[in-house]
Enzyme design. Structure first.
Site, PDB file in Angstrom:
ATOM      1  CD  GLU A  11     -47.930  31.062 -43.761  1.00  0.00           C
ATOM      2  OE1 GLU A  11     -48.447  30.415 -42.835  1.00  0.00           O
ATOM      3  OE2 GLU A  11     -46.950  30.638 -44.395  1.00  0.00           O
ATOM      4  CG  ASP A  12     -49.590  29.554 -38.816  1.00  0.00           C
ATOM      5  OD1 ASP A  12     -49.207  29.636 -40.004  1.00  0.00           O
ATOM      6  OD2 ASP A  12     -49.056  28.792 -37.995  1.00  0.00           O
ATOM      7  CG  ASP A  53     -41.133  32.741 -37.291  1.00  0.00           C
ATOM      8  OD1 ASP A  53     -41.398  33.664 -36.525  1.00  0.00           O
ATOM      9  OD2 ASP A  53     -41.277  31.550 -37.008  1.00  0.00           O
ATOM     10  CG  PHE A  88     -40.970  28.379 -29.396  1.00  0.00           C
ATOM     11  CD1 PHE A  88     -42.157  27.868 -29.934  1.00  0.00           C
ATOM     12  CD2 PHE A  88     -39.768  27.934 -29.910  1.00  0.00           C
ATOM     13  CE1 PHE A  88     -42.129  26.944 -30.948  1.00  0.00           C
ATOM     14  CE2 PHE A  88     -39.730  27.014 -30.937  1.00  0.00           C
ATOM     15  CZ  PHE A  88     -40.918  26.514 -31.455  1.00  0.00           C
ATOM     16  NE  ARG A 125     -50.012  21.187 -35.799  1.00  0.00           N
ATOM     17  CZ  ARG A 125     -49.106  21.854 -36.507  1.00  0.00           C
ATOM     18  NH1 ARG A 125     -49.230  23.145 -36.692  1.00  0.00           N
ATOM     19  NH2 ARG A 125     -48.070  21.215 -37.025  1.00  0.00           N
TER      20      ARG A 125
HETATM   21  C1  PRP Z   1     -45.071  27.878 -39.849  1.00  0.00           C
HETATM   22  C2  PRP Z   1     -46.168  28.773 -40.417  1.00  0.00           C
HETATM   23  C3  PRP Z   1     -45.570  29.317 -41.680  1.00  0.00           C
HETATM   24  C4  PRP Z   1     -44.075  29.227 -41.464  1.00  0.00           C
HETATM   25  C5  PRP Z   1     -43.511  30.591 -41.340  1.00  0.00           C
HETATM   26  O1  PRP Z   1     -45.152  26.614 -40.416  1.00  0.00           O
HETATM   27  O2  PRP Z   1     -47.349  28.070 -40.639  1.00  0.00           O
HETATM   28  O3  PRP Z   1     -45.952  28.591 -42.824  1.00  0.00           O
HETATM   29  O4  PRP Z   1     -43.864  28.519 -40.240  1.00  0.00           O
HETATM   30  O5  PRP Z   1     -42.140  30.547 -41.055  1.00  0.00           O
HETATM   31  P1  PRP Z   1     -41.043  31.343 -41.894  1.00  0.00           P
HETATM   32  O6  PRP Z   1     -41.549  32.737 -42.067  1.00  0.00           O
HETATM   33  O7  PRP Z   1     -39.815  31.287 -41.015  1.00  0.00           O
HETATM   34  O8  PRP Z   1     -40.827  30.652 -43.179  1.00  0.00           O
HETATM   35  P2  PRP Z   1     -44.347  25.361 -39.855  1.00  0.00           P
HETATM   36  O9  PRP Z   1     -43.148  25.153 -40.713  1.00  0.00           O
HETATM   37  O10 PRP Z   1     -44.125  25.500 -38.402  1.00  0.00           O
HETATM   38  O11 PRP Z   1     -45.345  24.155 -40.170  1.00  0.00           O
HETATM   39  P3  PRP Z   1     -46.814  23.895 -39.620  1.00  0.00           P
HETATM   40  O12 PRP Z   1     -47.665  25.033 -40.098  1.00  0.00           O
HETATM   41  O13 PRP Z   1     -47.219  22.606 -40.218  1.00  0.00           O
HETATM   42  O14 PRP Z   1     -46.743  23.860 -38.114  1.00  0.00           O
END
Ligand code: PRP
Length: 473
Positions: free
Chosen positions: A396-397, A400, A449, A462
């Site tokens: 994962e990146d 949260d 953020f 990105r």
């Molecule tokens: C981001 C990230 C994780 C997720 C984590 O994705 O890549 O998958 O948020 O958040 P959480 O712990 O609150 O569930 P995002 O929904 O922003 O989509 P993206 O990767 O396409 O930008």
């Protein structure tokens, strides 16, 4: 008091009239509970709804029971009078000492002696229970049982009707949503949620939990915090309980001075009930949480570019190499399958795999986003190849709330990998709700953020090679 057939006939007549009076589900069930209690000469009664996974019961309507009794804690359907789940009537002769009673101490403090319960069945499913309570010892005659079952049958019809009307509401809402791009519909698609929330924000939070399929109960437990002689002088009822995460959540989206009071209560609760896991979400926390999905007061925040760099390209690359070394060491002699959830993960995944020295297979998944088309999270791109018996490293990146990971890990685990671990470049713990275990973490970051290195704000930024904090208007 002996109850006659005529007496019960009058009771059922009243129930039929109330059921047809066009009231809300909660008001109808309150009235039905009252008629049941009075007809059976009991002290109180409640109508309970079973959740879709059939493990918890939530009160839909009640009569004659104290707040403390109603909010004594989540009612586990398997622990509390489990025979009712099998379609039988249960009679508890002495609640404070009966092993089938989940909170006997509360029954004792509230002088509840007898409990009788009947299943609410919407064939072929159990959908709830009717429970009546008495402060006197009671036995049930055949006539009493017949009446209770008949009343429960009416409740089954009430539930069905409420579900249908919610379905109609959802259709209306989703049409309105398409036209105005308004908030996501508040009602979950698969289960009846008769909850009347005190605030709009609570309904919104509930629909977010529904999206990630995290089970919740609304205000199921009140915690006494102070006593005055024999009575309770201070109680605290957190807004939500998330049974799978064993966490209470208090959502405070109101004035600052009330937050101070709430904080004091939460602190007291933590001191007095150290085993209870409670989380306070302030207005700011909640706004930040929603902004991620493009909602709430910060959803449309104007940004003026990157305010400052949090991690430079060099710092990121150094950390990625060190994570790759650890992973290669831990899995020495094995092959791993690295799985990333699109899109934020692309930069990290690409750099990480290049520094891993053991054989690697790579796969990607994508899932739908809250506030998009669907009301529950869906996998929009699944794995290309099976992972049965493989060593899976979920990449994962950022983590949260943990809700994405919580959902994806459950999905991956159901495909029976040999092992399943998680590597996340960023860990933003202040926003955590689902307590998922992270095996490899690049950086723990503050509640800011962040963008860059794959992470976006409204699909921009990105491509930055560093991670920066956005300057918000
Ligand atoms: C981001 C990230 C994780 C997720 C984590 O994705 O890549 O998958 O948020 O958040 P959480 O712990 O609150 O569930 P995002 O929904 O922003 O989509 P993206 O990767 O396409 O930008």
């Amino acid at each position: 008091m002996t109850t006659s057939r005529g007496h019960y006939y009058a009771g059922l007549q009243q129930i039929a009239a109330v059921a047809n009076a066009g009231l809300t589900l909660r008001r109808t069930c309150n009235a039905v509970a009252k008629i049941i209690a009075v007809s059976m000469d009991m002290t109180g009664c409640r109508v309970l709804l079973l959740n879709t996974k059939k493990d918890y019961l939530t009160t839909v309507g009640s009569f004659g029971l104290s707040d403390l009794y109603l909010r004594k804690g989540p009612l586990d359907a398997r622990k509390s009078l489990p025979e009712v789940l099998e379609g039988r009537i249960a009679v508890v002769q002495h609640a404070p000492t009966d092993a089938r009673v989940q909170h006997p101490e509360v029954a004792e403090s509230q002088h509840v002696v007898t409990i009788v319960a009947a299943p609410i069945v919407r064939k072929p499913d159990m959908v709830g229970e009717v429970r009546a309570y008495s402060r006197q010892p009671r036995t049930l005659s055949e006539l009493d049982e017949d009446f209770l079952r008949s009343a429960a049958n009416v409740c089954a019809v009430l539930f069905e009707r409420a579900e249908l009307s919610q379905f109609r509401d959802r259709v209306k809402k989703s049409c309105a949503k398409r036209a105005t791009a308004a908030l996501p519909a508040q009602m979950p698609p698969t289960s009846l949620k008769p909850t009347e929330f005190a605030h709009e924000s609570e309904a919104e939070f509930a629909s977010l939990l529904d999206f990630y399929q995290i089970e919740w109960l609304y205000e199921p437990r009140s915690f006494p915090l102070a006593w005055n002689g024999d009575g309770i002088s201070l109680m605290f009822t957190p807004d939500f309980y998330l049974p799978e995460l064993d966490m209470y959540i208090e959502l405070t989206t109101m004035k600052q001075d009330l937050i101070t009071q709430k904080n004091r209560k939460v602190r007291k609760l933590r001191e007095m009930y150290p085993d209870i896991n409670v989380r306070l979400l302030t207005r700011k926390d909640f706004a930040r949480l929603l902004s991620k999905y493009g909602y709430g007061p910060q959803g449309d925040a104007k940004v003026e570019g990157v305010g400052r760099v949090l991690y430079s390209q060099t710092q990121i690359q150094r950390r990625v190499r060190s994570l790759a070394r650890r992973i290669s060491r831990d899995y020495a002699g094995q092959r791993i399958v690295m799985i990333g959830v699109l899109k934020g993960v692309v930069c990290f995944m690409s750099d990480l795999m290049q520094h891993i020295s053991i054989p690697v297979r790579v796969d990607y998944m994508d899932i739908s986003h809250y506030g998009g088309d669907g009301e529950i999270v869906k996998i929009t791109r699944d794995l290309d190849a099976p992972i049965v018996g493989e060593h899976v490293l979920m990449v994962e990146d950022i983590v949260d709330t943990g809700m994405t990971l919580n959902y994806v890990l459950a999905h991956l685990a159901s495909h029976k990998p040999a092992t399943l671990r998680v590597c996340s470049l960023l860990d933003r713990t202040p926003r955590r709700l689902a307590n998922v275990k992270l095996d490899y973490v690049g950086f723990e970051i503050p509640d800011e953020f962040v963008v860059g290195y794959g992470l976006d704000y409204k699909d921009e930024y990105r491509n930055l090679p560093f991670i920066g904090i956005l300057k918000q208007d």
